[in-house]
Design a protein around this motif. Structure first.
Motif, PDB file in Angstrom:
ATOM      1  N   UNK A   1       0.829  -1.201   0.000  1.00  0.00           N
ATOM      2  CA  UNK A   1       0.000   0.000   0.000  1.00  0.00           C
ATOM      3  C   UNK A   1       0.868   1.257   0.000  1.00  0.00           C
ATOM      4  N   UNK A   2       2.163   1.082  -0.144  1.00  0.00           N
ATOM      5  CA  UNK A   2       3.105   2.189   0.039  1.00  0.00           C
ATOM      6  C   UNK A   2       3.423   2.951  -1.232  1.00  0.00           C
ATOM      7  N   UNK A   3       3.129   2.393  -2.380  1.00  0.00           N
ATOM      8  CA  UNK A   3       3.613   3.007  -3.623  1.00  0.00           C
ATOM      9  C   UNK A   3       2.494   3.083  -4.657  1.00  0.00           C
ATOM     10  N   UNK A   4       2.495   4.186  -5.408  1.00  0.00           N
ATOM     11  CA  UNK A   4       1.446   4.406  -6.400  1.00  0.00           C
ATOM     12  C   UNK A   4       1.713   3.685  -7.700  1.00  0.00           C
ATOM     13  N   UNK A   5       1.826   2.366  -7.607  1.00  0.00           N
ATOM     14  CA  UNK A   5       1.994   1.527  -8.795  1.00  0.00           C
ATOM     15  C   UNK A   5       0.666   0.850  -9.094  1.00  0.00           C
TER      16      UNK A   5
ATOM     17  N   UNK B   1       0.964  -9.525   5.801  1.00  0.00           N
ATOM     18  CA  UNK B   1       1.144  -8.215   6.427  1.00  0.00           C
ATOM     19  C   UNK B   1       1.024  -7.130   5.364  1.00  0.00           C
ATOM     20  N   UNK B   2       1.180  -5.872   5.776  1.00  0.00           N
ATOM     21  CA  UNK B   2       1.035  -4.753   4.838  1.00  0.00           C
ATOM     22  C   UNK B   2       2.265  -3.851   4.898  1.00  0.00           C
ATOM     23  N   UNK B   3       2.512  -3.182   3.803  1.00  0.00           N
ATOM     24  CA  UNK B   3       3.577  -2.181   3.725  1.00  0.00           C
ATOM     25  C   UNK B   3       2.927  -0.833   3.455  1.00  0.00           C
ATOM     26  N   UNK B   4       3.138   0.112   4.364  1.00  0.00           N
ATOM     27  CA  UNK B   4       2.558   1.447   4.258  1.00  0.00           C
ATOM     28  C   UNK B   4       3.673   2.481   4.243  1.00  0.00           C
ATOM     29  N   UNK B   5       3.369   3.684   3.816  1.00  0.00           N
ATOM     30  CA  UNK B   5       4.367   4.749   3.746  1.00  0.00           C
ATOM     31  C   UNK B   5       4.187   5.710   4.917  1.00  0.00           C
ATOM     32  N   UNK B   6       5.157   5.793   5.829  1.00  0.00           N
ATOM     33  CA  UNK B   6       5.066   6.774   6.910  1.00  0.00           C
ATOM     34  C   UNK B   6       4.956   8.179   6.341  1.00  0.00           C
TER      35      UNK B   6
ATOM     36  N   UNK C   1      -1.627   5.819   2.262  1.00  0.00           N
ATOM     37  CA  UNK C   1      -2.065   4.543   1.713  1.00  0.00           C
ATOM     38  C   UNK C   1      -2.475   4.754   0.260  1.00  0.00           C
ATOM     39  N   UNK C   2      -1.915   3.945  -0.624  1.00  0.00           N
ATOM     40  CA  UNK C   2      -2.283   3.985  -2.042  1.00  0.00           C
ATOM     41  C   UNK C   2      -3.302   2.888  -2.301  1.00  0.00           C
ATOM     42  N   UNK C   3      -4.492   3.284  -2.800  1.00  0.00           N
ATOM     43  CA  UNK C   3      -5.503   2.256  -3.063  1.00  0.00           C
ATOM     44  C   UNK C   3      -5.400   1.777  -4.511  1.00  0.00           C
ATOM     45  N   UNK C   4      -4.288   1.086  -4.754  1.00  0.00           N
ATOM     46  CA  UNK C   4      -3.979   0.589  -6.099  1.00  0.00           C
ATOM     47  C   UNK C   4      -4.155  -0.929  -6.183  1.00  0.00           C
ATOM     48  N   UNK C   5      -4.776  -1.506  -5.157  1.00  0.00           N
ATOM     49  CA  UNK C   5      -5.033  -2.939  -5.164  1.00  0.00           C
ATOM     50  C   UNK C   5      -6.522  -3.207  -5.378  1.00  0.00           C
ATOM     51  N   UNK C   6      -6.835  -4.422  -5.749  1.00  0.00           N
ATOM     52  CA  UNK C   6      -8.233  -4.818  -5.910  1.00  0.00           C
ATOM     53  C   UNK C   6      -8.965  -4.703  -4.576  1.00  0.00           C
ATOM     54  N   UNK C   7     -10.286  -4.519  -4.641  1.00  0.00           N
ATOM     55  CA  UNK C   7     -11.068  -4.247  -3.430  1.00  0.00           C
ATOM     56  C   UNK C   7     -10.924  -5.334  -2.371  1.00  0.00           C
ATOM     57  N   UNK C   8     -10.933  -6.594  -2.798  1.00  0.00           N
ATOM     58  CA  UNK C   8     -10.815  -7.662  -1.816  1.00  0.00           C
ATOM     59  C   UNK C   8      -9.481  -7.617  -1.082  1.00  0.00           C
ATOM     60  N   UNK C   9      -8.436  -7.198  -1.786  1.00  0.00           N
ATOM     61  CA  UNK C   9      -7.121  -7.069  -1.157  1.00  0.00           C
ATOM     62  C   UNK C   9      -7.041  -5.832  -0.268  1.00  0.00           C
TER      63      UNK C   9
END
Length: 397
Positions: free
Chosen positions: A36-40, A349-354, A371-379
């Protein structure tokens, strides 16, 4: 041992990427990580762009013009004109990503010791671009209390000095997702003209404006032609982050001619990436309609889930695909690292950007994360569950 430069020592580490070594160790231990840390984006790159490279018959991969392919710049100008951005091909310099566009801009409008005013939190690499140019960032703090709206213009004005060269904004904002209103853009434009400053707008998320909201470009502001500089990129619009193609746009000829000298010094932007980017301009509107609908669903899924966690506050984004969340902790750097090193839920686990790295004011945003919401909704839902359980365990330790 030879000494490293002061500038090099002052370069900030990326809050988005600095935790990568911990993520790599966690992955080697068998943990599944939700990034969730990067806008990819996980959105597919338009097929027309991929096919343009795949089916290309070039026999020599030669230099392009330092400003980029003329054919690409002409098509880009047409793209902008269709969006009420009145520019021509000669107003555009193609760059190696939006990052190089920002570096060219800093190099063209500032000298070491000069200042730029930026509403914070802001894209973390603005700190790096400023440091590499010897420029001081003067922050104006926006607040989660009003969704990170533009601070009052009076707050900007009282910070303007003889060293101030520009106001820099990101619209829609990274990391906040804030979309500037027509009135806010007019206020900033009036301020830039009054004090003879550049107004630099990073507009790489232009297409990502939600719920019928309108994006107001810096290049559309009347009477601002000599002051306005626009930064753009194909990275997010077409999910082509690895292409590394952006551009800098301005009607100010002296600025463009100066930036072109920086472009000449690095020779030219990459050939195949320009071919893909030029072809991407043929992407049908239906692609963007589908992408916007998907991001709105993801945003709503994420925000609704985060708001249910006790002690968490979050600002609802109006654009882009990021949000800032305030957590019931003291140090998000420590928490983010702990989540990778010491916590897992069902092997995940999750990776977030401080978020502290998105501020230039010391000791600010310490309890916030991007938090970048670049993942599918279920994820995204899985990620929020992991985050909630991680918070509960972290606060008990």
């Amino acid at each position: 041992m030879p000494a490293i430069s002061n500038k090099g020592l002052a370069m900030p580490a990326s809050p988005i990427r600095k935790l990568v070594p911990y993520a790599e160790v966690a992955a080697k231990k068998g943990k599944k990580i939700f990034y969730l840390n990067i806008g990819q984006p996980d959105i597919k790159t338009p097929k027309v762009a991929l096919d343009a490279v795949k089916n290309n018959s070039l026999e020599i991969v030669s230099y392009s013009h330092s400003a980029g392919f003329e054919s690409y710049r002409k098509k880009l100008a047409n793209y902008y004109q269709q969006r009420n951005i009145p520019v021509e091909a000669d107003d555009i310099i193609v760059t190696t990503g939006g990052s190089e566009a920002l570096l060219f801009t800093m190099g063209s409008i500032t000298d070491p010791g000069d200042e730029v005013i930026i509403p914070e939190p802001f894209y973390a690499n603005y700190n790096g671009f400023a440091t590499s140019s010897g420029v001081k960032v003067v922050p104006v703090k926006a607040s989660i209390d009003n969704g990170f709206a533009l601070p009052p213009v009076a707050e900007f004005e009282k910070l303007i000095s003889s060293k101030t060269k520009a106001i820099v904004i990101c619209n829609p904002g990274n990391p906040t997702g804030y979309l500037y209103t027509k009135e806010e853009m007019e206020e900033l434009s009036a301020l830039a003209k009054k004090h003879d400053l550049f107004l630099v707008a990073d507009e790489v998320y232009r297409e990502f404006a939600y719920e019928g909201a309108t994006h107001h470009s810096v290049m559309s502001q009347k009477g601002l032609e000599e002051h306005a500089i626009m930064i753009d990129s194909v990275s997010k619009r077409y999910s082509m982050c690895g292409a590394r193609i952006g551009c800098v746009v301005s009607k100010n000829k002296e600025f463009i001619n100066t930036a072109l000298k920086f472009a000449q010094a690095r020779l030219s932007p990459p050939t195949f990436a320009q071919i893909a980017s030029e072809a991407a301009l043929e992407t049908p509107q239906s692609y963007f309609d589908d992408v916007i609908n998907e991001y709105v669903d993801r945003r709503d899924t994420l925000i609704n889930a985060l708001e249910k966690i006790e002690g968490v506050r979050v600002a609802k984004p109006k654009g882009a695909f990021y949000c800032i969340a305030e957590l019931p902790i003291e140090n998000s750097d420590d928490f983010a690292q702990w989540m990778l090193e010491s916590f897992e839920h069902e092997g995940e686990t999750v990776m977030i950007a401080p978020a502290a790295g998105f501020y230039s004011t010391p000791n600010t945003g310490l309890n916030q994360v991007r938090i970048a919401y670049v993942l599918k909704k279920e994820n995204l839902l899985k990620s929020v569950t992991i985050l909630e359980k991680g918070l509960q365990a972290y606060l008990k330790k």
